[in-house]
Design a protein around this motif. Structure first.
Motif, PDB file in Angstrom:
ATOM      1  N   PRO A   1      49.539   4.922  45.249  1.00 40.69           N
ATOM      2  CA  PRO A   1      48.861   4.103  46.167  1.00 40.69           C
ATOM      3  C   PRO A   1      48.258   3.014  44.727  1.00 40.69           C
ATOM      4  CG  PRO A   1      47.629   6.312  45.740  1.00 40.69           C
ATOM      5  CD  PRO A   1      48.665   6.682  45.378  1.00 40.69           C
ATOM      6  N   GLY A   2      48.176   2.047  45.874  1.00 39.87           N
ATOM      7  CA  GLY A   2      47.991   0.801  44.872  1.00 39.87           C
ATOM      8  C   GLY A   2      48.408   0.028  44.163  1.00 39.87           C
ATOM      9  N   ARG A   3      49.682   0.205  43.565  1.00 39.09           N
ATOM     10  CA  ARG A   3      50.570  -0.627  42.220  1.00 39.09           C
ATOM     11  C   ARG A   3      51.734  -1.615  43.912  1.00 39.09           C
ATOM     12  NH1 ARG A   3      53.255   3.177  38.794  1.00 39.09           N
ATOM     13  NH2 ARG A   3      54.211   4.239  40.186  1.00 39.09           N
ATOM     14  N   LEU A   4      51.775  -2.693  43.623  1.00 40.75           N
ATOM     15  CA  LEU A   4      52.719  -3.821  44.051  1.00 40.75           C
ATOM     16  C   LEU A   4      54.244  -3.319  42.931  1.00 40.75           C
ATOM     17  CD1 LEU A   4      53.372  -6.140  44.810  1.00 40.75           C
ATOM     18  CD2 LEU A   4      53.116  -7.061  42.934  1.00 40.75           C
ATOM     19  N   VAL A   5      54.803  -2.746  44.187  1.00 41.27           N
ATOM     20  CA  VAL A   5      56.365  -2.276  44.116  1.00 41.27           C
ATOM     21  C   VAL A   5      57.100  -3.728  44.154  1.00 41.27           C
ATOM     22  CG1 VAL A   5      58.054  -0.991  44.904  1.00 41.27           C
ATOM     23  CG2 VAL A   5      56.052   0.128  45.444  1.00 41.27           C
ATOM     24  N   VAL A   6      58.124  -3.811  42.774  1.00 44.56           N
ATOM     25  CA  VAL A   6      58.589  -4.661  42.834  1.00 44.56           C
ATOM     26  C   VAL A   6      60.046  -4.260  42.452  1.00 44.56           C
ATOM     27  CG1 VAL A   6      59.405  -7.124  41.313  1.00 44.56           C
ATOM     28  CG2 VAL A   6      56.981  -6.585  42.111  1.00 44.56           C
ATOM     29  N   VAL A   7      61.142  -5.081  43.315  1.00 43.31           N
ATOM     30  CA  VAL A   7      62.741  -4.362  42.980  1.00 43.31           C
ATOM     31  C   VAL A   7      63.234  -5.484  42.419  1.00 43.31           C
ATOM     32  CG1 VAL A   7      64.748  -3.538  44.136  1.00 43.31           C
ATOM     33  CG2 VAL A   7      62.852  -2.485  44.839  1.00 43.31           C
ATOM     34  N   ALA A   8      63.856  -5.402  40.869  1.00 45.95           N
ATOM     35  CA  ALA A   8      64.499  -5.643  40.011  1.00 45.95           C
ATOM     36  C   ALA A   8      65.828  -6.268  40.056  1.00 45.95           C
ATOM     37  CB  ALA A   8      64.000  -6.867  38.747  1.00 45.95           C
ATOM     38  N   GLU A   9      66.877  -7.114  40.684  1.00 45.35           N
ATOM     39  CA  GLU A   9      68.519  -6.293  39.966  1.00 45.35           C
ATOM     40  C   GLU A   9      68.943  -8.009  39.744  1.00 45.35           C
ATOM     41  OE1 GLU A   9      70.138  -5.131  44.210  1.00 45.35           O
ATOM     42  OE2 GLU A   9      67.736  -5.854  44.824  1.00 45.35           O
ATOM     43  N   ASN A  10      70.140  -7.559  40.053  1.00 42.40           N
ATOM     44  CA  ASN A  10      71.179  -8.627  38.854  1.00 42.40           C
ATOM     45  C   ASN A  10      72.375  -8.110  39.865  1.00 42.40           C
ATOM     46  OD1 ASN A  10      72.696 -10.587  37.650  1.00 42.40           O
ATOM     47  ND2 ASN A  10      73.465  -9.019  36.361  1.00 42.40           N
ATOM     48  N   HIS A  11      71.602  -8.702  41.265  1.00 42.16           N
ATOM     49  CA  HIS A  11      72.782  -9.077  42.162  1.00 42.16           C
ATOM     50  C   HIS A  11      71.707  -9.843  43.081  1.00 42.16           C
ATOM     51  CE1 HIS A  11      73.787  -7.239  46.193  1.00 42.16           C
ATOM     52  NE2 HIS A  11      75.597  -7.026  45.684  1.00 42.16           N
ATOM     53  N   SER A  12      72.653 -10.405  44.803  1.00 47.00           N
ATOM     54  CA  SER A  12      72.339 -11.052  46.075  1.00 47.00           C
ATOM     55  C   SER A  12      71.191 -10.053  46.351  1.00 47.00           C
ATOM     56  CB  SER A  12      72.873 -11.323  46.761  1.00 47.00           C
ATOM     57  OG  SER A  12      72.579 -11.473  47.719  1.00 47.00           O
ATOM     58  N   ILE A  13      69.629 -11.182  46.978  1.00 45.29           N
ATOM     59  CA  ILE A  13      69.201 -10.972  47.493  1.00 45.29           C
ATOM     60  C   ILE A  13      69.406  -9.841  49.096  1.00 45.29           C
ATOM     61  CG2 ILE A  13      67.996 -12.344  48.986  1.00 45.29           C
ATOM     62  CD1 ILE A  13      65.878 -12.074  48.064  1.00 45.29           C
ATOM     63  N   VAL A  14      70.476  -9.626  48.981  1.00 48.45           N
ATOM     64  CA  VAL A  14      71.115  -9.349  50.391  1.00 48.45           C
ATOM     65  C   VAL A  14      72.148  -7.794  50.046  1.00 48.45           C
ATOM     66  CG1 VAL A  14      73.005  -9.723  52.220  1.00 48.45           C
ATOM     67  CG2 VAL A  14      71.181 -11.076  51.786  1.00 48.45           C
TER      68      VAL A  14
END
Length: 339
Positions: free
Chosen positions: A269-282
């Motif tokens: 709990p309590g964390r912002l989840v940020v997915v970071a990738e070198n790819h299209s958002i799709v």
């Protein structure tokens, strides 16, 4: 055939006229430790122990670091010319005869031009072909013809295909023998040339299908793959100076995804989840992770750092990475705005 299709060496006399902004293609910062051609060197080492390993390419040995293998094992190197479909069909044939072919080209050519041949000749038959493709995502300034911004979206739906997106030179070196040991086809996004070394300081060991938490933190959880793991690790260090505590979960295997580890980390709990990738958002890691969280009832605050659903500009990589949000500075600015 090899000489006939070999591109001329423009590193000397022709270099001056080719020095455009788009030629700036290194992902390493000036202070980064790097290793030259980690894929080629790892494949040479593997081939010394595994006589069934062969190297194949579609006119791109120099540009996928396979030239290192070709020099060491010329009798086990196959230059197929500018014919990616032929490359994949021939690799399937060699796999049927008991070889382990490592086939290299650019990611755009494998995903766009050779998809059906990979699907029908390799994946449907679950053959032992290893496909290593350079210029994934935004790792070239040559524009849409060479930027494989949608390769993960294209390949994630292909049955039997394992997909790997390594972070650095160390992981590439570890991934090559792991790919050879894995039964079935593998697609690896390849970083080539002088590749940074990042993961050595985290006591890291690559395993197919396993995600690894590299650092812990209480405010933000970065879930990343490929070169973006390098970027978020640096961002996490700099965010700490602003009293923002960031964790980093590195996910080198896009398929099969390590759902258990992702759920365990994102469920805190309590964390912002940020997915970071070198790819299209799709269609890439971000949407894969979002699906996992939804199916497991994890109601985390969720955001994505990814390339836009668009054909990208040509230019120098540092400029493009700033423009499209992949640089360390851009990651920090974005995350601070979300907190």
């Amino acid at each position: 055939m090899r000489d006939k299709y070999r591109r001329p060496d423009l590193s000397q006399s022709g270099a001056a006229r080719l020095r455009t902004s788009a030629m700036i293609a290194s992902i390493a910062d000036a202070q980064d430790e790097t290793r030259q051609a980690p894929f080629g060197e790892a494949l040479v080492k593997l081939a010394a122990e595994r006589p069934e390993v062969v190297g194949m390419t579609a006119d791109l040995a120099k540009y996928t670091d396979l030239h290192v293998f070709a020099k060491a094992y010329p009798d086990r190197f196959y230059q197929m010319g500018m014919a990616e479909q032929l490359l994949m069909g021939a690799a399937a044939g060699l796999a049927r005869e008991g070889f382990i072919p490592f086939a290299t080209t650019y990611a755009v050519f494998a995903s766009r031009r050779a998809y059906d041949f990979i699907a029908m000749a390799i994946a449907e038959e679950n053959l032992n072909v290893k496909i290593a493709c350079a210029l994934p995502g935004l790792t070239t300034g040559y524009g849409p013809s060479h930027q494989a911004t949608e390769d993960l979206a294209i390949f994630r739906g292909m049955p039997n295909l394992t997909i790997i997106d390594p972070c650095d030179a160390l992981e590439i070196e570890q991934a090559v023998p792991a790919m050879a040991d894995h039964a079935g086809p593998v697609y690896m996004r390849l970083l080539r040339g002088k590749v940074p070394v990042v993961l050595d300081r985290y006591d890291y060991r690559f395993e197919i299908g396993r995600a690894k938490r590299l650092v812990d933190g209480s405010d933000v959880l970065f879930i990343s793959s490929g070169l973006m793991t390098m970027r978020v690790l640096k961002a996490a260090e700099r965010l700490a100076t602003d009293r923002i505590s960031a964790a980093v979960l590195h996910v080198p295997t896009i398929k099969p995804l390590d759902e258990a580890t992702i759920v365990a980390e994102a469920g805190k709990p309590g964390r912002l989840v940020v997915v970071a990738e070198n790819h299209s958002i799709v269609g890439g890691l971000g949407e894969a992770v979002a699906g996992v969280l939804m199916r497991n009832g994890i109601a985390a605050r969720f955001r994505q750092i990814a390339l836009p659903d668009a054909f990208l500009d040509a230019g120098a990589l540092p400029t493009l990475h700033d423009r499209y949000g992949l640089s360390v500075d851009a990651v920090m600015t974005t995350v601070k705005a979300w907190l």
